[in-house]
Write a protein that holds these residues in place. Structure first.
Motif, PDB file in Angstrom:
ATOM      1  N   HIS A 188       0.894  -1.320  -0.147  1.00 60.36           N
ATOM      2  CA  HIS A 188       0.086  -0.072   0.042  1.00 60.36           C
ATOM      3  C   HIS A 188       0.909   1.431   0.106  1.00 60.36           C
ATOM      4  CE1 HIS A 188      -3.081   3.006   0.937  1.00 60.36           C
ATOM      5  NE2 HIS A 188      -3.985   1.958   1.019  1.00 60.36           N
ATOM      6  N   PRO A 189       0.836   2.108  -0.843  1.00 63.00           N
ATOM      7  CA  PRO A 189       1.569   3.384  -0.981  1.00 63.00           C
ATOM      8  C   PRO A 189       1.390   4.409   0.135  1.00 63.00           C
ATOM      9  CG  PRO A 189      -0.233   3.604  -2.530  1.00 63.00           C
ATOM     10  CD  PRO A 189      -0.052   2.115  -1.991  1.00 63.00           C
ATOM     11  N   GLY A 190       0.517   4.311   0.974  1.00 62.54           N
ATOM     12  CA  GLY A 190      -0.039   5.204   2.265  1.00 62.54           C
ATOM     13  C   GLY A 190       0.677   4.686   3.324  1.00 62.54           C
ATOM     14  N   VAL A 191       1.140   3.485   3.290  1.00 63.47           N
ATOM     15  CA  VAL A 191       1.781   2.854   4.480  1.00 63.47           C
ATOM     16  C   VAL A 191       3.416   3.159   4.555  1.00 63.47           C
ATOM     17  CG1 VAL A 191       2.095   0.881   5.935  1.00 63.47           C
ATOM     18  CG2 VAL A 191      -0.031   1.143   4.740  1.00 63.47           C
ATOM     19  N   HIS A 192       3.939   3.882   5.761  1.00 58.23           N
ATOM     20  CA  HIS A 192       5.308   4.068   5.864  1.00 58.23           C
ATOM     21  C   HIS A 192       5.931   2.660   5.948  1.00 58.23           C
ATOM     22  CE1 HIS A 192       8.879   5.776   7.666  1.00 58.23           C
ATOM     23  NE2 HIS A 192       8.637   7.017   6.845  1.00 58.23           N
ATOM     24  N   PRO A 193       7.289   2.618   5.882  1.00 54.36           N
ATOM     25  CA  PRO A 193       7.782   1.577   6.201  1.00 54.36           C
ATOM     26  C   PRO A 193       7.892   1.360   7.526  1.00 54.36           C
ATOM     27  CG  PRO A 193       9.273   2.731   4.224  1.00 54.36           C
ATOM     28  CD  PRO A 193       7.842   3.590   4.762  1.00 54.36           C
ATOM     29  N   LEU A 194       8.064   2.212   8.251  1.00 54.46           N
ATOM     30  CA  LEU A 194       8.160   2.120  10.117  1.00 54.46           C
ATOM     31  C   LEU A 194       6.860   1.505  10.350  1.00 54.46           C
ATOM     32  CD1 LEU A 194       9.601   2.610  12.622  1.00 54.46           C
ATOM     33  CD2 LEU A 194       8.390   4.998  12.533  1.00 54.46           C
ATOM     34  N   GLN A 195       5.602   1.555   9.690  1.00 50.34           N
ATOM     35  CA  GLN A 195       4.652   1.003  10.066  1.00 50.34           C
ATOM     36  C   GLN A 195       4.653  -0.340   9.675  1.00 50.34           C
ATOM     37  OE1 GLN A 195       2.299   4.445   7.968  1.00 50.34           O
ATOM     38  NE2 GLN A 195       0.561   3.499   9.121  1.00 50.34           N
ATOM     39  N   PHE A 196       5.122  -0.922   8.702  1.00 51.01           N
ATOM     40  CA  PHE A 196       5.344  -2.500   8.273  1.00 51.01           C
ATOM     41  C   PHE A 196       6.318  -3.124   9.322  1.00 51.01           C
ATOM     42  CE2 PHE A 196       4.849  -0.811   3.685  1.00 51.01           C
ATOM     43  CZ  PHE A 196       3.500  -1.332   3.450  1.00 51.01           C
ATOM     44  N   ALA A 197       7.370  -2.478   9.826  1.00 51.65           N
ATOM     45  CA  ALA A 197       8.127  -3.127  10.773  1.00 51.65           C
ATOM     46  C   ALA A 197       7.412  -3.507  11.874  1.00 51.65           C
ATOM     47  CB  ALA A 197       9.550  -2.142  10.672  1.00 51.65           C
ATOM     48  N   LEU A 198       6.974  -2.343  12.546  1.00 51.07           N
ATOM     49  CA  LEU A 198       6.021  -2.363  13.776  1.00 51.07           C
ATOM     50  C   LEU A 198       4.977  -3.217  13.702  1.00 51.07           C
ATOM     51  CD1 LEU A 198       5.987   1.354  15.061  1.00 51.07           C
ATOM     52  CD2 LEU A 198       7.314  -0.320  15.547  1.00 51.07           C
ATOM     53  N   ALA A 199       4.266  -3.462  12.566  1.00 47.06           N
ATOM     54  CA  ALA A 199       3.413  -4.375  12.395  1.00 47.06           C
ATOM     55  C   ALA A 199       3.619  -5.864  12.426  1.00 47.06           C
ATOM     56  CB  ALA A 199       2.406  -4.205  11.307  1.00 47.06           C
ATOM     57  N   GLY A 200       5.020  -5.902  11.871  1.00 42.87           N
ATOM     58  CA  GLY A 200       5.493  -7.258  11.889  1.00 42.87           C
ATOM     59  C   GLY A 200       5.865  -7.641  13.231  1.00 42.87           C
ATOM     60  N   ILE A 201       6.557  -6.660  13.965  1.00 44.69           N
ATOM     61  CA  ILE A 201       6.985  -7.019  15.499  1.00 44.69           C
ATOM     62  C   ILE A 201       5.614  -7.230  16.334  1.00 44.69           C
ATOM     63  CG2 ILE A 201       7.634  -6.240  17.549  1.00 44.69           C
ATOM     64  CD1 ILE A 201       9.675  -4.153  16.111  1.00 44.69           C
ATOM     65  N   ASN A 202       4.458  -6.679  16.173  1.00 45.61           N
ATOM     66  CA  ASN A 202       3.412  -6.774  16.844  1.00 45.61           C
ATOM     67  C   ASN A 202       2.891  -8.362  16.589  1.00 45.61           C
ATOM     68  OD1 ASN A 202       0.603  -6.069  18.114  1.00 45.61           O
ATOM     69  ND2 ASN A 202       0.044  -6.630  15.978  1.00 45.61           N
ATOM     70  N   ALA A 203       2.722  -8.560  15.429  1.00 44.05           N
ATOM     71  CA  ALA A 203       2.152  -9.977  14.962  1.00 44.05           C
ATOM     72  C   ALA A 203       3.139 -11.136  15.734  1.00 44.05           C
ATOM     73  CB  ALA A 203       2.120 -10.055  13.570  1.00 44.05           C
ATOM     74  N   HIS A 204       4.419 -10.825  15.684  1.00 46.35           N
ATOM     75  CA  HIS A 204       5.228 -11.830  16.126  1.00 46.35           C
ATOM     76  C   HIS A 204       5.695 -12.146  17.494  1.00 46.35           C
ATOM     77  CE1 HIS A 204       8.211 -14.807  14.793  1.00 46.35           C
ATOM     78  NE2 HIS A 204       9.316 -14.213  15.271  1.00 46.35           N
ATOM     79  N   ILE A 205       5.373 -10.891  18.366  1.00 45.60           N
ATOM     80  CA  ILE A 205       5.474 -10.917  19.743  1.00 45.60           C
ATOM     81  C   ILE A 205       4.072 -11.257  20.281  1.00 45.60           C
ATOM     82  CG2 ILE A 205       5.954  -9.685  21.942  1.00 45.60           C
ATOM     83  CD1 ILE A 205       8.207  -8.387  20.122  1.00 45.60           C
TER      84      ILE A 205
END
Length: 237
Positions: free
Chosen positions: A106-123
């Motif tokens: 999605h072009p409106g999502v910042h790379p920082l958001q992708f990274a935090l979403a991954g951490i949230n899912a994983h933890i």
């Protein structure tokens, strides 16, 4: 995801190396801006650091090498199983990873958001179930893995720090009233890690009640998915 997954026994000498190889292969097939690729880059760097710490023995903070390898591999396997080979767009599998898979380009999502979403899912979901997986594999209760859990948790803190260093916008773009600032302040890795340990102990205590354990695991998954969707709210450029 109701039950702990069953994995083939992994040799301690090659377990983490095999995980790293899979992460590198995943990275090679993804465009750099892809949301999974963004998370995978920082997670790979931390996994390589874990591997070096394990290889250094007690000096690296892992006195029980076999337990550390088992936990690290079971943890990473849950992420890799969820995203390896998944096509961009809505996906089945754990609810916690669906927002990242759906919004990964999605072009409106910042790379920082992708990274935090991954951490949230994983933890928020994977870590508790990985502890239970490891307990079954090693024939022990969660208390026996507490030292390894804490050490892995410390390394995850470095993951969050690395994400903020590499992906944080410049100070001129990150003002107090900025929506991204609000999202950054809405989630805490330390609190998520503490919750994961409590969830792992609860799941272990419920192992004799598989129906209740499955319901509890689904609630973890759903909750992590809801938070992930919030973290991936598209923001104005």
């Amino acid at each position: 995801m109701a039950q702990s997954q069953q994995y083939e026994p992994l040799a301690a000498a090659q377990g983490v190396d095999a995980v790293i190889a899979r992460m590198r292969a995943l990275a090679a097939g993804l465009p750099p801006r892809d949301g999974v690729a963004v998370f995978n880059r920082v997670y790979l760097a931390v996994t390589e650091a874990v591997d070096r710490a394990i290889d250094s023995g007690p000096a690296g903070g892992f006195p029980d090498r076999a337990a550390a390898v088992t936990l690290d591999v079971r943890f990473a396997e849950r992420y890799l199983t969820a995203v390896d080979g998944a096509s961009p767009g809505p996906a089945l599998g754990p609810a916690c990873w669906r927002p990242l898979l759906q919004f990964r380009r999605h072009p409106g999502v910042h790379p920082l958001q992708f990274a935090l979403a991954g951490i949230n899912a994983h933890i928020g979901h994977d870590l508790a179930l990985a502890v239970v997986d490891s307990c079954h594999a090693l024939g022990c209760a969660p208390a026996a893995l507490e030292d390894e859990f804490e050490r892995v948790g410390d390394l995850l803190i470095t993951l969050e720090e690395r994400i903020r260093e590499e992906l944080m916008p410049g100070p001129d773009l990150l003002q107090v009233a900025d929506p991204l600032t609000h999202l950054l302040g809405s989630w805490s890795l330390e609190r998520a890690r503490d919750a994961a340990w409590g969830a792992a102990r609860a799941l272990w205590a419920l192992r004799g009640l598989p129906g209740v354990a499955a319901e509890f695991a689904r609630s973890l998954d759903t909750s992590a998915g809801l938070v992930g969707r919030m973290l991936l709210t598209p923001l104005p450029g």
